[in-house]
Design a protein around this motif. Structure first.
Motif, PDB file in Angstrom:
ATOM      1  N   CYS A  17       0.986  -1.083  -0.031  1.00  0.00           N
ATOM      2  CA  CYS A  17      -0.039  -0.031  -0.081  1.00  0.00           C
ATOM      3  C   CYS A  17       0.976   1.268  -0.015  1.00  0.00           C
ATOM      4  CB  CYS A  17      -0.883  -0.004   1.365  1.00  0.00           C
ATOM      5  SG  CYS A  17      -1.938   1.268   1.419  1.00  0.00           S
ATOM      6  N   GLN A  19      -0.009   4.186   0.777  1.00  0.00           N
ATOM      7  CA  GLN A  19      -0.253   5.258   1.767  1.00  0.00           C
ATOM      8  C   GLN A  19       0.350   4.728   3.166  1.00  0.00           C
ATOM      9  OE1 GLN A  19      -2.090   8.098   1.589  1.00  0.00           O
ATOM     10  NE2 GLN A  19      -1.668   8.377   3.737  1.00  0.00           N
ATOM     11  N   CYS A  20       0.104   3.338   3.584  1.00  0.00           N
ATOM     12  CA  CYS A  20       0.715   3.024   4.840  1.00  0.00           C
ATOM     13  C   CYS A  20       1.844   2.133   4.666  1.00  0.00           C
ATOM     14  CB  CYS A  20      -0.479   2.407   5.824  1.00  0.00           C
ATOM     15  SG  CYS A  20      -1.019   0.744   4.993  1.00  0.00           S
ATOM     16  N   CYS A  58      -4.355  -0.218   0.301  1.00  0.00           N
ATOM     17  CA  CYS A  58      -5.244  -1.282   1.132  1.00  0.00           C
ATOM     18  C   CYS A  58      -6.551  -0.943   1.259  1.00  0.00           C
ATOM     19  CB  CYS A  58      -4.243  -1.624   2.143  1.00  0.00           C
ATOM     20  SG  CYS A  58      -4.499  -0.360   3.521  1.00  0.00           S
ATOM     21  N   CYS A  61      -6.969   2.106   3.780  1.00  0.00           N
ATOM     22  CA  CYS A  61      -6.365   3.501   3.299  1.00  0.00           C
ATOM     23  C   CYS A  61      -7.426   3.868   2.234  1.00  0.00           C
ATOM     24  CB  CYS A  61      -5.183   3.450   2.736  1.00  0.00           C
ATOM     25  SG  CYS A  61      -4.120   3.008   3.930  1.00  0.00           S
TER      26      CYS A  61
HETATM   27 ZN   LIG Z   1      -2.805   1.129   3.557  1.00  0.00          ZN
END
Ligand SMILES: [Zn+2]
Length: 82
Positions: A17, A19-20, A58, A61
């Motif tokens: 992912c 983002q995270c 994911c 997110c």
């Molecule tokens: Zn994520």
């Protein structure tokens, strides 16, 4: 973010992912959980003329992203699940 392996680089080895940073579950190159894959090709009149951007999120997110929208996403029922 996707990583491929093999000489032809066609077998999916890893999805992370963007983002995270969480790595998503894969089995035999097939993702085993919800993932959003974004792909944008930017052209004239954009700030990224000629660039292609891609990323993966994911489910958590993605949920956070669409929760920040002023207007809700369009939802339709799928009869054939991936
Ligand atoms: Zn994520």
């Amino acid at each position: 973010m996707r990583q491929y392996m093999g000489s032809d680089k066609r077998t999916l080895e890893k999805i992370v992912c963007n983002q995270c940073g969480q790595e998503l579950k894969l089995e035999n190159g097939i993702v085993q959980e919800g993932v959003f894959s974004g792909d944008a090709r930017w052209g004239y009149f954009s700030g990224w003329d000629g660039e292609r951007h891609s990323f993966d999120l994911c489910e958590k997110c993605y949920r956070r992203l669409i929760g920040s929208f002023r207007l809700p996403v369009t939802v339709e029922e799928e009869t054939e699940l991936l």
